[in-house]
Enzyme design. Structure first.
Site, PDB file in Angstrom:
ATOM      1  N   ASN A  10     -14.481 -34.877  18.634  1.00 35.05           N
ATOM      2  CA  ASN A  10     -14.331 -35.190  17.211  1.00 35.05           C
ATOM      3  C   ASN A  10     -12.914 -34.794  16.835  1.00 35.05           C
ATOM      4  O   ASN A  10     -12.620 -33.611  16.676  1.00 35.05           O
ATOM      5  CB  ASN A  10     -15.369 -34.395  16.397  1.00 35.05           C
ATOM      6  CG  ASN A  10     -15.157 -34.543  14.902  1.00 35.05           C
ATOM      7  OD1 ASN A  10     -14.402 -35.417  14.467  1.00 35.05           O
ATOM      8  ND2 ASN A  10     -15.825 -33.710  14.121  1.00 35.05           N
ATOM      9  N   TRP A  11     -12.066 -35.812  16.748  1.00 35.86           N
ATOM     10  CA  TRP A  11     -10.645 -35.518  16.501  1.00 35.86           C
ATOM     11  C   TRP A  11     -10.378 -35.088  15.057  1.00 35.86           C
ATOM     12  O   TRP A  11      -9.300 -34.631  14.729  1.00 35.86           O
ATOM     13  CB  TRP A  11      -9.785 -36.753  16.837  1.00 35.86           C
ATOM     14  CG  TRP A  11      -9.701 -37.073  18.307  1.00 35.86           C
ATOM     15  CD1 TRP A  11     -10.459 -36.547  19.330  1.00 35.86           C
ATOM     16  CD2 TRP A  11      -8.805 -38.011  18.917  1.00 35.86           C
ATOM     17  NE1 TRP A  11     -10.085 -37.099  20.536  1.00 35.86           N
ATOM     18  CE2 TRP A  11      -9.071 -38.004  20.315  1.00 35.86           C
ATOM     19  CE3 TRP A  11      -7.808 -38.867  18.442  1.00 35.86           C
ATOM     20  CZ2 TRP A  11      -8.369 -38.810  21.214  1.00 35.86           C
ATOM     21  CZ3 TRP A  11      -7.111 -39.675  19.336  1.00 35.86           C
ATOM     22  CH2 TRP A  11      -7.397 -39.629  20.712  1.00 35.86           C
ATOM     23  N   LYS A  12     -11.352 -35.305  14.176  1.00 33.15           N
ATOM     24  CA  LYS A  12     -11.212 -34.977  12.749  1.00 33.15           C
ATOM     25  C   LYS A  12      -9.966 -35.661  12.163  1.00 33.15           C
ATOM     26  O   LYS A  12      -9.649 -36.765  12.575  1.00 33.15           O
ATOM     27  CB  LYS A  12     -11.174 -33.461  12.553  1.00 33.15           C
ATOM     28  CG  LYS A  12     -12.334 -32.751  13.251  1.00 33.15           C
ATOM     29  CD  LYS A  12     -12.528 -31.341  12.789  1.00 33.15           C
ATOM     30  CE  LYS A  12     -13.609 -30.677  13.624  1.00 33.15           C
ATOM     31  NZ  LYS A  12     -14.081 -29.419  13.057  1.00 33.15           N
ATOM     32  N   HIS A  95     -21.835 -34.871   9.605  1.00 29.59           N
ATOM     33  CA  HIS A  95     -21.060 -33.692  10.013  1.00 29.59           C
ATOM     34  C   HIS A  95     -20.995 -32.702   8.843  1.00 29.59           C
ATOM     35  O   HIS A  95     -20.919 -33.120   7.676  1.00 29.59           O
ATOM     36  CB  HIS A  95     -19.643 -34.104  10.435  1.00 29.59           C
ATOM     37  CG  HIS A  95     -18.905 -33.006  11.131  1.00 29.59           C
ATOM     38  ND1 HIS A  95     -18.289 -31.984  10.440  1.00 29.59           N
ATOM     39  CD2 HIS A  95     -18.710 -32.745  12.442  1.00 29.59           C
ATOM     40  CE1 HIS A  95     -17.736 -31.152  11.304  1.00 29.59           C
ATOM     41  NE2 HIS A  95     -17.984 -31.587  12.531  1.00 29.59           N
ATOM     42  N   GLU A  97     -18.669 -31.017   7.673  1.00 28.46           N
ATOM     43  CA  GLU A  97     -17.498 -31.184   6.804  1.00 28.46           C
ATOM     44  C   GLU A  97     -17.724 -32.314   5.798  1.00 28.46           C
ATOM     45  O   GLU A  97     -17.280 -32.232   4.653  1.00 28.46           O
ATOM     46  CB  GLU A  97     -16.249 -31.412   7.665  1.00 28.46           C
ATOM     47  CG  GLU A  97     -15.841 -30.117   8.369  1.00 28.46           C
ATOM     48  CD  GLU A  97     -15.072 -30.301   9.668  1.00 28.46           C
ATOM     49  OE1 GLU A  97     -14.556 -31.404   9.932  1.00 28.46           O
ATOM     50  OE2 GLU A  97     -15.003 -29.319  10.427  1.00 28.46           O
ATOM     51  N   GLU A 167     -24.964 -28.301  15.414  1.00 28.42           N
ATOM     52  CA  GLU A 167     -23.696 -27.617  15.169  1.00 28.42           C
ATOM     53  C   GLU A 167     -23.885 -26.510  14.135  1.00 28.42           C
ATOM     54  O   GLU A 167     -23.829 -26.775  12.922  1.00 28.42           O
ATOM     55  CB  GLU A 167     -22.660 -28.624  14.642  1.00 28.42           C
ATOM     56  CG  GLU A 167     -22.345 -29.738  15.618  1.00 28.42           C
ATOM     57  CD  GLU A 167     -20.944 -30.267  15.398  1.00 28.42           C
ATOM     58  OE1 GLU A 167     -20.168 -30.261  16.354  1.00 28.42           O
ATOM     59  OE2 GLU A 167     -20.607 -30.662  14.270  1.00 28.42           O
ATOM     60  N   GLY A 173     -15.032 -24.446  14.504  1.00 29.68           N
ATOM     61  CA  GLY A 173     -13.629 -24.140  14.242  1.00 29.68           C
ATOM     62  C   GLY A 173     -13.346 -22.661  14.041  1.00 29.68           C
ATOM     63  O   GLY A 173     -12.263 -22.287  13.606  1.00 29.68           O
ATOM     64  N   SER A 213     -17.104 -24.652  18.656  1.00 30.85           N
ATOM     65  CA  SER A 213     -16.181 -23.892  19.501  1.00 30.85           C
ATOM     66  C   SER A 213     -16.512 -24.006  20.987  1.00 30.85           C
ATOM     67  O   SER A 213     -16.307 -23.055  21.745  1.00 30.85           O
ATOM     68  CB  SER A 213     -16.116 -22.435  19.056  1.00 30.85           C
ATOM     69  OG  SER A 213     -15.654 -22.349  17.716  1.00 30.85           O
ATOM     70  N   GLY A 234     -14.613 -30.268  18.759  1.00 23.47           N
ATOM     71  CA  GLY A 234     -13.513 -30.458  17.819  1.00 23.47           C
ATOM     72  C   GLY A 234     -12.194 -30.043  18.438  1.00 23.47           C
ATOM     73  O   GLY A 234     -11.561 -30.808  19.169  1.00 23.47           O
ATOM     74  N   GLY A 235     -11.785 -28.809  18.189  1.00 24.35           N
ATOM     75  CA  GLY A 235     -10.471 -28.330  18.607  1.00 24.35           C
ATOM     76  C   GLY A 235     -10.106 -28.615  20.052  1.00 24.35           C
ATOM     77  O   GLY A 235      -9.010 -29.110  20.356  1.00 24.35           O
TER      78      GLY A 235
HETATM   79  C1  PEP Z   1     -16.907 -30.094  15.254  1.00 25.86           C
HETATM   80  O1  PEP Z   1     -16.240 -30.144  14.235  1.00 25.86           O
HETATM   81  O2  PEP Z   1     -17.747 -30.982  15.474  1.00 25.86           O
HETATM   82  C2  PEP Z   1     -16.696 -28.969  16.167  1.00 25.86           C
HETATM   83  C3  PEP Z   1     -17.649 -28.653  16.989  1.00 25.86           C
HETATM   84  O3  PEP Z   1     -15.491 -28.314  16.068  1.00 25.86           O
HETATM   85  P1  PEP Z   1     -14.966 -27.116  17.026  1.00 25.86           P
HETATM   86  O4  PEP Z   1     -15.255 -27.525  18.443  1.00 25.86           O
HETATM   87  O5  PEP Z   1     -13.513 -27.027  16.734  1.00 25.86           O
HETATM   88  O6  PEP Z   1     -15.720 -25.897  16.638  1.00 25.86           O
END
Ligand code: PEP
Length: 248
Positions: A10-12, A95, A97, A167, A173, A213, A234-235
């Site tokens: 997920n590049w956001k 999601h 967010e 999640e 994050g 994470s 994500g990251g």
């Molecule tokens: C996400 O936003 O879906 C996510 C899992 O982010 P991160 O891996 O950065 O925690």
């Protein structure tokens, strides 16, 4: 029946179109794995160049958001037919967010899941609890309620093609990961809920990811759990580590 692993980035709201193409080139050889579905869920403006950049590879393209109407006066929105035509296969829905920052509720999320299926897009439906709910010990009830609301009027056949991402919001994050046992507990519970709502075949087929994470260091342990069929990342999806997660 063995479920096929699915590792999705997920590049956001990261990467301009030219940066996106550069990242695809950087990851090209690192994400090769014929046994895994690899997905890049990218910002809308990156979809066309990313679809072009990954053509002929094992990478599938996903989007991060869409609206439930096909076309019309919805300024700023993008539709399922537009995504399909641009080469999108997967769509992230619900999601945290989008729920928290953009006030998306379960009624809209359910409408999006149904619209995605009707349009031939594969939903990655996200659910998960806040830190307060985790501490209060009511997280299981919360997640069960999210799943039931978000899948209202979705059929057993559709659920077989669904991806659910668990999640925990407190792990997104933050660098704080749920332990593999914590993640398995909830992913196993989600599969049980699908069995209760539908049947054993749907529960066996639905793919469940952990997200929060996940990184090159913790992916193998998380992915070794029986009800964790993949990750939403994500990251770590924005760097070479993503290749290590795909091959964990
Ligand atoms: C996400 O936003 O879906 C996510 C899992 O982010 P991160 O891996 O950065 O925690």
């Amino acid at each position: 029946m063995a479920r096929r692993r699915i590792i999705a980035g997920n590049w956001k709201m990261n990467k301009t179109p030219s940066e996106a193409v550069a990242l695809c080139a950087e990851l090209k050889d690192l994400v090769k794995n014929d046994d895994v579905d690899v997905v890049y869920c990218v910002p809308a403006i990156d979809i066309v160049p990313v679809a072009e950049a990954v053509k002929g590879s094992n990478v599938h393209v996903g989007a991060e958001n869409f609206y439930i109407e096909d076309k019309g006066a919805f300024t700023g929105e993008i539709s399922a037919p537009m995504l399909k035509d641009a080469g999108v296969e997967y769509i992230i829905i619900g999601h945290s967010e989008r729920r928290d920052i953009f006030s998306e509720n379960d009624v809209l999320i359910n409408a999006k899941v149904k619209k995605a299926f009707a349009s031939g897009l594969k939903p990655i439906l996200c659910c998960g609890e806040s830190l307060a709910l985790r501490k209060a010990g009511t997280y299981k009830e919360w997640i069960a309620r999210q799943i039931k609301w978000d899948l209202t009027d979705v059929t057993a056949d559709q659920v077989k093609g669904l991806v659910i991402a668990y999640e925990p919001i407190w792990a997104i994050g933050t660098g704080e990961t749920a332990t593999a046992d914590q993640a398995q507990e909830v992913c196993g519970m989600i599969r049980e809920i699908i069995k209760e709502l539908y049947d054993a075949a749907a529960a066996e087929a639905v793919r469940i990811q952990y997200g929060g994470s996940m990184n090159a260091g913790n992916a193998a342990e998380l992915l070794s759990k029986p009800d964790i069929d993949g990750g939403l990342i994500g990251g770590a999806s924005l760097k070479a580590d993503f290749g290590q997660i795909v091959n964990a």
